[in-house]
Each structure stands twice: as structure tokens, then as C-alpha cells.
Design a protein around this motif. Sequence first.
Motif, PDB file in Angstrom:
ATOM      1  N   LEU A  23       0.920  -1.185   0.015  1.00  0.00           N
ATOM      2  CA  LEU A  23      -0.251   0.079  -0.055  1.00  0.00           C
ATOM      3  C   LEU A  23       0.981   1.282   0.128  1.00  0.00           C
ATOM      4  N   SER A  24       0.277   2.181  -0.765  1.00  0.00           N
ATOM      5  CA  SER A  24       1.061   3.727  -0.681  1.00  0.00           C
ATOM      6  C   SER A  24       0.050   4.676  -0.340  1.00  0.00           C
ATOM      7  N   CYS A  25       0.533   5.586   0.235  1.00  0.00           N
ATOM      8  CA  CYS A  25       0.093   6.796   0.742  1.00  0.00           C
ATOM      9  C   CYS A  25       0.671   7.976   0.389  1.00  0.00           C
ATOM     10  N   GLY A  26       0.166   8.858  -0.617  1.00  0.00           N
ATOM     11  CA  GLY A  26       0.432  10.237  -0.929  1.00  0.00           C
ATOM     12  C   GLY A  26       0.063  11.385  -0.199  1.00  0.00           C
ATOM     13  N   ALA A  27       1.153  12.272   0.172  1.00  0.00           N
ATOM     14  CA  ALA A  27       0.387  13.263   1.040  1.00  0.00           C
ATOM     15  C   ALA A  27       0.695  14.696   0.166  1.00  0.00           C
ATOM     16  N   SER A  28      -0.306  15.535   0.505  1.00  0.00           N
ATOM     17  CA  SER A  28      -0.001  16.905  -0.057  1.00  0.00           C
ATOM     18  C   SER A  28      -0.690  17.933   1.097  1.00  0.00           C
ATOM     19  N   GLY A  29      -0.510  19.252   0.982  1.00  0.00           N
ATOM     20  CA  GLY A  29      -1.006  20.311   1.464  1.00  0.00           C
ATOM     21  C   GLY A  29      -0.665  20.571   2.917  1.00  0.00           C
ATOM     22  N   PHE A  30       0.488  19.655   3.489  1.00  0.00           N
ATOM     23  CA  PHE A  30       0.980  19.999   4.877  1.00  0.00           C
ATOM     24  C   PHE A  30       2.533  19.520   4.950  1.00  0.00           C
ATOM     25  N   THR A  31       3.309  19.828   5.823  1.00  0.00           N
ATOM     26  CA  THR A  31       4.603  19.614   5.856  1.00  0.00           C
ATOM     27  C   THR A  31       4.747  18.050   6.511  1.00  0.00           C
ATOM     28  N   PHE A  32       4.781  17.151   5.428  1.00  0.00           N
ATOM     29  CA  PHE A  32       4.968  15.638   5.717  1.00  0.00           C
ATOM     30  C   PHE A  32       6.026  15.479   6.829  1.00  0.00           C
ATOM     31  N   SER A  33       7.033  15.904   6.731  1.00  0.00           N
ATOM     32  CA  SER A  33       7.971  15.430   7.541  1.00  0.00           C
ATOM     33  C   SER A  33       7.681  15.945   9.014  1.00  0.00           C
ATOM     34  N   TRP A  34       6.917  16.533   9.235  1.00  0.00           N
ATOM     35  CA  TRP A  34       6.360  17.028  10.605  1.00  0.00           C
ATOM     36  C   TRP A  34       5.627  16.104  11.290  1.00  0.00           C
ATOM     37  N   PHE A  35       4.884  15.230  10.775  1.00  0.00           N
ATOM     38  CA  PHE A  35       3.879  14.523  11.226  1.00  0.00           C
ATOM     39  C   PHE A  35       4.321  12.927  11.234  1.00  0.00           C
ATOM     40  N   ALA A  36       3.795  12.371  12.264  1.00  0.00           N
ATOM     41  CA  ALA A  36       3.985  11.068  12.439  1.00  0.00           C
ATOM     42  C   ALA A  36       2.855  10.373  11.590  1.00  0.00           C
ATOM     43  N   MET A  37       3.271   9.385  11.046  1.00  0.00           N
ATOM     44  CA  MET A  37       2.349   8.479  10.141  1.00  0.00           C
ATOM     45  C   MET A  37       1.864   7.077  10.567  1.00  0.00           C
ATOM     46  N   SER A  38       0.708   6.855  10.387  1.00  0.00           N
ATOM     47  CA  SER A  38       0.099   5.541  10.632  1.00  0.00           C
ATOM     48  C   SER A  38      -0.769   4.974   9.599  1.00  0.00           C
ATOM     49  N   TRP A  39      -0.834   3.581   9.476  1.00  0.00           N
ATOM     50  CA  TRP A  39      -1.894   2.786   8.902  1.00  0.00           C
ATOM     51  C   TRP A  39      -2.868   2.440   9.790  1.00  0.00           C
TER      52      TRP A  39
ATOM     53  N   ALA B 249      -2.319  10.964   9.408  1.00  0.00           N
ATOM     54  CA  ALA B 249      -1.233  11.918   9.315  1.00  0.00           C
ATOM     55  C   ALA B 249      -1.402  12.478  11.111  1.00  0.00           C
ATOM     56  N   ARG B 250      -0.716  12.541  11.813  1.00  0.00           N
ATOM     57  CA  ARG B 250      -0.887  13.079  13.228  1.00  0.00           C
ATOM     58  C   ARG B 250       0.339  13.873  13.826  1.00  0.00           C
ATOM     59  N   LYS B 251      -0.161  15.225  14.093  1.00  0.00           N
ATOM     60  CA  LYS B 251       0.695  16.101  14.978  1.00  0.00           C
ATOM     61  C   LYS B 251      -0.013  16.883  15.926  1.00  0.00           C
ATOM     62  N   TYR B 252       0.170  16.377  17.241  1.00  0.00           N
ATOM     63  CA  TYR B 252      -0.638  17.144  18.376  1.00  0.00           C
ATOM     64  C   TYR B 252      -2.196  16.966  17.962  1.00  0.00           C
ATOM     65  N   VAL B 253      -2.715  18.209  17.985  1.00  0.00           N
ATOM     66  CA  VAL B 253      -4.108  17.989  17.755  1.00  0.00           C
ATOM     67  C   VAL B 253      -4.440  17.869  16.229  1.00  0.00           C
ATOM     68  N   GLU B 254      -3.649  18.003  15.288  1.00  0.00           N
ATOM     69  CA  GLU B 254      -3.846  17.853  13.958  1.00  0.00           C
ATOM     70  C   GLU B 254      -3.848  16.443  13.353  1.00  0.00           C
ATOM     71  N   ASN B 255      -4.815  16.099  12.811  1.00  0.00           N
ATOM     72  CA  ASN B 255      -5.144  14.433  12.548  1.00  0.00           C
ATOM     73  C   ASN B 255      -5.870  14.628  11.315  1.00  0.00           C
ATOM     74  N   TYR B 256      -5.318  13.860  10.264  1.00  0.00           N
ATOM     75  CA  TYR B 256      -5.922  13.689   8.737  1.00  0.00           C
ATOM     76  C   TYR B 256      -5.910  12.331   8.642  1.00  0.00           C
ATOM     77  N   TRP B 257      -7.024  11.962   7.697  1.00  0.00           N
ATOM     78  CA  TRP B 257      -7.315  10.701   7.139  1.00  0.00           C
ATOM     79  C   TRP B 257      -7.295  10.616   5.785  1.00  0.00           C
ATOM     80  N   GLY B 258      -7.019   9.577   5.081  1.00  0.00           N
ATOM     81  CA  GLY B 258      -7.250   9.244   3.582  1.00  0.00           C
ATOM     82  C   GLY B 258      -8.696   8.744   3.627  1.00  0.00           C
ATOM     83  N   GLN B 259      -9.088   8.384   2.299  1.00  0.00           N
ATOM     84  CA  GLN B 259     -10.347   7.937   2.103  1.00  0.00           C
ATOM     85  C   GLN B 259     -10.508   6.428   2.095  1.00  0.00           C
ATOM     86  N   GLY B 260      -9.165   5.646   2.459  1.00  0.00           N
ATOM     87  CA  GLY B 260      -9.042   4.343   2.401  1.00  0.00           C
ATOM     88  C   GLY B 260      -8.974   3.481   1.127  1.00  0.00           C
ATOM     89  N   THR B 261      -8.410   2.331   1.344  1.00  0.00           N
ATOM     90  CA  THR B 261      -8.348   1.419   0.166  1.00  0.00           C
ATOM     91  C   THR B 261      -8.709   0.110   0.586  1.00  0.00           C
TER      92      THR B 261
END
Length: 116
Positions: free
Chosen positions: A20-36, A98-110
Motif C-alpha cells: 500500500l502507498s499513501c501520498g500526502a499533500s497540503g501539509f509539511t509531511f516530515s513534521w507528522f507521524a504517520m500510521s496505517w 497523519a498526526r501532529k499534536y491536535v492535527e489529525n488527517y485521514w485518507g479515504q481508504g483502500t
Amino acid sequence: QVQLVESGGGLVQPGGSLRLSCGASGFTFSWFAMSWYRQAPGKERELVAGISRAGSTTNYADSVKGRFTISRDNAKNAVYLQMNSLKPEDTAVYYCNARKYVENYWGQGTQVTVSS
């Protein structure tokens, strides 16, 4: 605009592999912990694997340890999940997070379906 776009899901036989791959945009990716995460029908969403911002630390659910590997490429703004020795119980919709403190983003899923 924050976007997380998963790809690579599909139908695979037991014992098979998917990446699985997840492409990110619209935020500073390297600042965020990532999870599946994954969610099977009738079940709650569960954490599958996580990776720290620099990629130096990873963690896995007991059910996937030794079979799944999470990795990230901060230069490409992408996170991956290599899934080997797949089992029918791995069937679920897989979500990138993608998560950084209170910021929390989700993809649409696969969708990942493991079936003979």
C-alpha cells in the motif's frame, strides 16, 4: 488543502503480498507521524502500524508483527505498508493517517481483500 491518497489495495490470495502507498499533500509531511489503520466490516478501526517523523521508530499491532512493514519517504511525501503472508483476517479497508499534536488527517481508504 490537506490530502492523503491511498493506493495499492486489491484482491489477493492467502499467503500473498500487497504494498500500500499513501501520498500526502497540503501539509509539511516530515513534521507528522504517520500510521496505517484498518477497519473490517462490523469492527472498530484499529491501528496496524505507525512510524515516527524521521522514520527511526516503528510500531505494529501484534496481529501483523513479522508480516507487515511500514516505511516512509519524506522526500516523496509518501508512506508505505508492505504486507506479506496475508491472511483472510487481514481483509479490511486500510486508511492512512497523519498526526501532529491536535492535527489529525485521514485518507479515504483502500480495500484489501484476502480470499481464495
